[in-house]
Enzyme design. Structure first.
Site, PDB file in Angstrom:
ATOM      1  N   VAL A   1       0.838  -1.207   0.000  1.00 27.54           N
ATOM      2  CA  VAL A   1       0.000   0.000   0.000  1.00 27.54           C
ATOM      3  C   VAL A   1       0.868   1.249   0.000  1.00 27.54           C
ATOM      4  O   VAL A   1       0.625   2.192  -0.761  1.00 27.54           O
ATOM      5  CB  VAL A   1      -0.957  -0.003   1.204  1.00 27.54           C
TER       6      VAL A   1
ATOM      7  N   GLN B   1      10.339   0.006   9.240  1.00 27.20           N
ATOM      8  CA  GLN B   1      11.207  -0.562  10.272  1.00 27.20           C
ATOM      9  C   GLN B   1      11.905  -1.831   9.811  1.00 27.20           C
ATOM     10  O   GLN B   1      12.931  -2.234  10.370  1.00 27.20           O
ATOM     11  CB  GLN B   1      10.392  -0.869  11.516  1.00 27.20           C
TER      12      GLN B   1
ATOM     13  N   VAL C   1       9.909   4.530  13.148  1.00 21.58           N
ATOM     14  CA  VAL C   1       9.317   5.764  13.658  1.00 21.58           C
ATOM     15  C   VAL C   1       9.157   5.621  15.164  1.00 21.58           C
ATOM     16  O   VAL C   1       8.537   4.658  15.649  1.00 21.58           O
ATOM     17  CB  VAL C   1       7.961   6.053  12.988  1.00 21.58           C
TER      18      VAL C   1
ATOM     19  N   HIS D   1      -4.818 -15.328  10.931  1.00 17.02           N
ATOM     20  CA  HIS D   1      -5.538 -16.089   9.902  1.00 17.02           C
ATOM     21  C   HIS D   1      -4.672 -17.268   9.482  1.00 17.02           C
ATOM     22  O   HIS D   1      -3.484 -17.108   9.176  1.00 17.02           O
ATOM     23  CB  HIS D   1      -5.832 -15.162   8.720  1.00 17.02           C
TER      24      HIS D   1
ATOM     25  N   TYR E   1     -10.054 -21.187   1.125  1.00 17.08           N
ATOM     26  CA  TYR E   1      -9.609 -20.929  -0.245  1.00 17.08           C
ATOM     27  C   TYR E   1      -8.381 -21.786  -0.536  1.00 17.08           C
ATOM     28  O   TYR E   1      -7.694 -22.268   0.374  1.00 17.08           O
ATOM     29  CB  TYR E   1      -9.309 -19.440  -0.464  1.00 17.08           C
TER      30      TYR E   1
ATOM     31  N   ASP F   1     -25.843  15.483   1.064  1.00 18.91           N
ATOM     32  CA  ASP F   1     -27.004  16.364   1.040  1.00 18.91           C
ATOM     33  C   ASP F   1     -27.421  16.598   2.485  1.00 18.91           C
ATOM     34  O   ASP F   1     -27.373  15.699   3.315  1.00 18.91           O
ATOM     35  CB  ASP F   1     -28.145  15.800   0.192  1.00 18.91           C
TER      36      ASP F   1
ATOM     37  N   THR G   1     -29.935  19.286   5.339  1.00 21.90           N
ATOM     38  CA  THR G   1     -30.945  20.325   5.531  1.00 21.90           C
ATOM     39  C   THR G   1     -30.409  21.313   6.550  1.00 21.90           C
ATOM     40  O   THR G   1     -29.801  20.917   7.565  1.00 21.90           O
ATOM     41  CB  THR G   1     -32.276  19.743   6.034  1.00 21.90           C
TER      42      THR G   1
ATOM     43  N   GLY H   1     -29.010  19.114   9.515  1.00 23.72           N
ATOM     44  CA  GLY H   1     -29.271  17.687   9.446  1.00 23.72           C
ATOM     45  C   GLY H   1     -28.285  17.027   8.511  1.00 23.72           C
ATOM     46  O   GLY H   1     -28.224  17.379   7.322  1.00 23.72           O
TER      47      GLY H   1
END
Length: 829
Positions: A15, A36, A174, A225, A260, A558, A560, A572
């Site tokens: 990533v 690291q 870090v 996992h 899998y 959206d 209000t 809202g």
């Protein structure tokens, strides 16, 4: 060691490298990537992940991120070696329920643009000869799925980023941040301090630790996992010794057993989510300590030993999965497990990644809980977000700021992340509520609702009545159209009866869970004008429906806005993400306060709403004195109320807000006064159906930041002549070109009730024209309805289309929007 960087990325896994690569391609090269561990097998999940990429998902966002990851990795090579083996993927069904799910998933693939087909047991066997076809009903085959080589891909992208000027530093930990004025000024590392403008944390399982050093909460949970690799097997033709490809057979997913399978030369790699949840405390993680390095991910075992992201294999947890594996692939009975691991990966409360700017620190960004499947797509999106101000994909479902404070608690994260792990391969209904922790957030009406037999679902921690058993008597004498088994999983005939009765009488809807903020101060109007599309500079007492746009002109939200005084507004919102956006843009002249938890709301709606409210209110609530889209502060009996004359269900009525301590009294007063008018409580099931047939859009469902107001049918809420606002110029540029797509209402002509996200076809061909969004039955309109995004040339009423549901096509017709009360006369009386 570098002493400054415009952007520091913490984590050189796939990533972090993808983000750096896309930043460099965008021309941003003052980027420093630190890790690291050694480059590029750094010791995180990128280093031990088996690399399966199955693209199709119920989430449009995750599917698009995966599709781009396939595109990006397929184009990458490292020293002549591929970064992606596009061998295809097959998900098999061993039960009728799973076969039904694959039929739905075939529709999702078509809706999101992924090529897929349903194939029979023998066709699966032809592609994976080791599989016993008698054990399955068939499979979903996606030819573009495959195996990613994440470490190889990370190094390939890092090389190109380096060529363009990005710097990478391994073995650099870090150890702290210098934070002043709400911003990171410098990052302290084991090799010295680096002044930065922005920090992006892609540290994987170490992300929570990195975040805590800066005072940032990252609500993720590391979970182990299981993954095992067999010894050599005679049934797999390609062998490492013969120099054959690592994988030639399609990936195999056996979700009925949460497993899998993938080929590794002449061996099998087998992963299982069937075992007990094995959480790990982030604070207990040791620094990364992999053996060696290089560009090969250790999918074939061995090289993962010594990594702190890999825990010892627990054979007792693999006993049942191994038996299930041998049943599906009988040839495994002649093999044995050569080695295995419990590899750590991150889970979240809702199974989605956490991306974007943090709540606590303005320039501390996060990209965590990202699977290899979505890694390149996330890297591109983060690059766009950092450089352009907003990503091109709508990332609302993955935005870190979607979580409220309770969802950052360690107990909530642990409980819900464990559930996310257990449900990885489950068949999950879109309305299925979580089992725990509940109840978490209850409204002041909750006791009354329980007494009335409310059936609760859950949203953002809130218990929300879906229907009330006390209303069963309303069903008598009505012709109720019930959805099919899947669409009707959380349906009762009472839902339809409440829907119809609310249009005849008056109902109380618990609307407390809708997020709301108080925006106040001398800069409040200027802030809201700058962030919204409609004209808000109106007298106190007006309510305005408006939009917030991204810089691209897409719809961010959206909302209000009720102007209660010269300097006070009630807004809202759709959730905490909207409130965070308001706060991010507010200056010292404006306060933005989340008032959701301290207040409550009853939607009093129906033709007899005024008959109930008028005798209780100390203000005139006649149409002449209290007009549509107006606000008043008044008393209902003894209860101080902010009343907004709005109606999301298309009927006369008000949203009645009060502070939480008065909530039950407000409920009781309305219930008692409304007895003679047939008042009753109504749930979200009725609310959703009434909203659908009234044509009101639901942000995040019907439209998002990938759509603009003109496409979504919301141009009426945009006033470009009011002055500058975020997204105005981009929207005006869009308007120079014809609208290419529109959100339209479809009537499903054979009455089939849909769920949403079904592909839409213009004819009998295989190419999709669009997909549905909101769907359900309009009980007042007497029709199955769905909103859908389709090309503008197909958007005229009367156009005949087809919608695929459970892989069967159903006739549909574009109809005028809305189908119920188009002149809005019922609300304006």
């Amino acid at each position: 060691m570098d002493t400054s960087a415009r952007i520091m990325i913490v984590g050189a896994g796939v990533v972090g490298c993808s983000t750096a690569y896309h930043l460099a391609r965008a021309g941003v090269t003052d980027v420093l990537v630190v890790d690291q561990g050694p480059l590029f097998a750094t010791g995180g999940s990128s280093s031990h992940a088996p690399g399966l990429v199955f693209q199709t998902n119920a989430s449009e966002l995750l599917t698009k991120l995966a599709a781009y990851t396939v595109e990006r990795f397929s184009a990458e090579e490292l020293d002549g070696r591929r970064c992606f083996h596009q061998v295809g993927g097959i998900e098999v069904a061993a039960t009728e329920a799973r076969w039904d799910d694959l039929e739905r998933k075939r529709g999702l693939a078509a809706a999101w643009g992924v090529p897929a087909e349903l194939i029979g047991p023998n066709e699966v066997h032809d592609r994976i000869p080791q599989l016993d076809p008698s054990r399955i009903h068939g499979g979903l085959y996606v030819p573009t799925d495959g195996i990613a080589k994440p470490v190889r891909a990370a190094e390939a992208m890092a090389r190109e980023a380096t060529r363009r000027g990005v710097r990478f530093r391994g073995n650099t930990e870090v150890i702290g941040f210098d934070v002043t004025g709400g911003r990171v000024r410098a990052v302290r590392t084991t090799d010295g301090s680096v002044e930065v403008e922005t920090v992006l944390c892609c540290a994987g399982i170490w992300g929570p630790k990195i975040g805590s050093l800066a005072g940032v909460s990252i609500p993720v949970q590391p979970v182990a996992h299981q993954y095992a690799v067999t010894g050599p097997t005679a049934d797999l033709g390609a062998s490492k010794a013969a120099g054959g490809d690592e994988v030639t057979q399609p990936l195999l997913r056996h979700q009925d057993c949460s497993m899998y399978f993938r080929q590794i030369h002449d061996r099998w790699g087998i992963g299982s989510y069937q075992h007990r949840v094995l959480p790990v405390q982030a604070a207990d993680l040791a620094p990364s300590a992999p053996r060696g390095g290089g560009a090969e991910a250790p999918s074939d075992g061995g090289a993962w030993k010594g990594m702190s992201s890999v825990h010892p294999f627990t054979p007792q947890d693999f006993k049942q999965p191994w038996d299930d594996a041998c049943e599906l692939l009988p040839a495994l009975g002649r093999a044995e497990i050569a080695e295995g691991m419990n590899g750590l990966m991150l889970f979240t409360a809702d199974g989605m990644p956490v991306l974007g700017p943090s709540r606590e620190i303005d320039n501390f960004w996060v990209a965590e809980a990202v699977w290899i499947t979505h890694s390149a797509g996330v890297g591109r999106a983060m690059s766009e977000w950092l450089t352009e101000g907003s990503p091109r994909l709508d990332l609302r479902a993955a935005d870190l700021r979607r979580f409220e404070e309770f969802a950052h608690s360690s107990s909530y994260v642990a409980e819900r992340s464990a559930q996310s792990f257990r449900e990885v391969y489950d068949v999950i209904h879109p309305q299925q509520p979580p089992a725990r922790p509940r109840p978490l957030r209850t409204t002041p009406f909750h006791e009354r609702e329980e007494q009335l037999g409310a059936v609760f679902l859950e949203a953002n921690g809130w218990e929300r009545p879906h229907w009330y058993d006390c209303n069963e008597h309303l069903v008598a004498g009505r012709e109720i159209v019930a959805p099919g088994e899947w669409a009707g999983r959380y349906f009762s005939p009472i839902v339809a009866a409440e829907h119809l009765a609310a249009r005849e009488r008056v109902a109380m809807f618990d609307m407390t869970s809708l997020a709301r903020a108080e925006v106040s101060g001398r800069g409040a109007l200027e802030l809201l004008q700058r962030l919204t599309t409609n004209q808000l500079d109106r007298k106190p007492g007006y309510v305005t429906y408006t939009l917030m746009l991204e810089h691209t002109g897409g719809i961010r939200a959206d909302i209000t806005v009720a102007r209660l005084s010269e300097t006070e507004f009630q807004v809202g919102c759709n959730g905490p993400r909207d409130i965070a956006w308001l706060r991010r843009h507010a200056d010292e002249t404006t306060a933005v306060r989340d008032i959701t938890g301290g207040t409550c709301c009853i939607g009093l709606w129906g033709p007899k709403a005024r008959d109930v409210l008028a005798p209780l209110a100390d203000e005139d609530v006649s149409h002449e004195a209290f007009r549509f889209f107006r606000a008043k502060r008044l008393h209902v009996g003894e209860v101080p109320v902010t009343a907004l004359r709005l109606s999301y269900v298309g009927e006369l009525g008000w949203e009645l807000y009060t502070s939480a301590e008065f909530g039950r009294r407000l409920w009781d007063l309305l219930a008692a006064q409304g007895t003679e008018h047939g008042i009753f409580p109504a749930g979200r099931g009725a609310f959703n159906g009434m909203r659908l047939e009234k044509g009101y859009r639901a942000w995040g469902g019907d439209m998002s930041s990938e759509h603009d107001p003109d496409e979504a049918g919301l141009a009426f809420a945009v006033k470009p002549d009011k002055g500058d606002f975020v997204g105005r110029d981009a929207l005006l540029r869009r308007r120079e070109q014809p609208v290419r797509r529109r959100l339209c209402c479809l009537r499903i002509d054979d009455g089939t009730v849909l769920m949403g996200s079904e592909p839409v076809f213009a004819g009998s061909g295989r190419t999709t024209a669009g997909f549905t969004t909101s769907a359900g039955y309009g009980h007042s309109a007497g029709a199955s309805l769905a909103y859908a995004w389709i090309p503008a040339e197909l958007a005229e009423p009367g156009t005949e289309l087809r919608v695929s549901y459970f892989d069967r096509r159903h006739p549909a017709t574009v109809v005028a929007d809305p189908v119920f009360d188009p002149d809005m006369s019922r609300m304006r009386c």
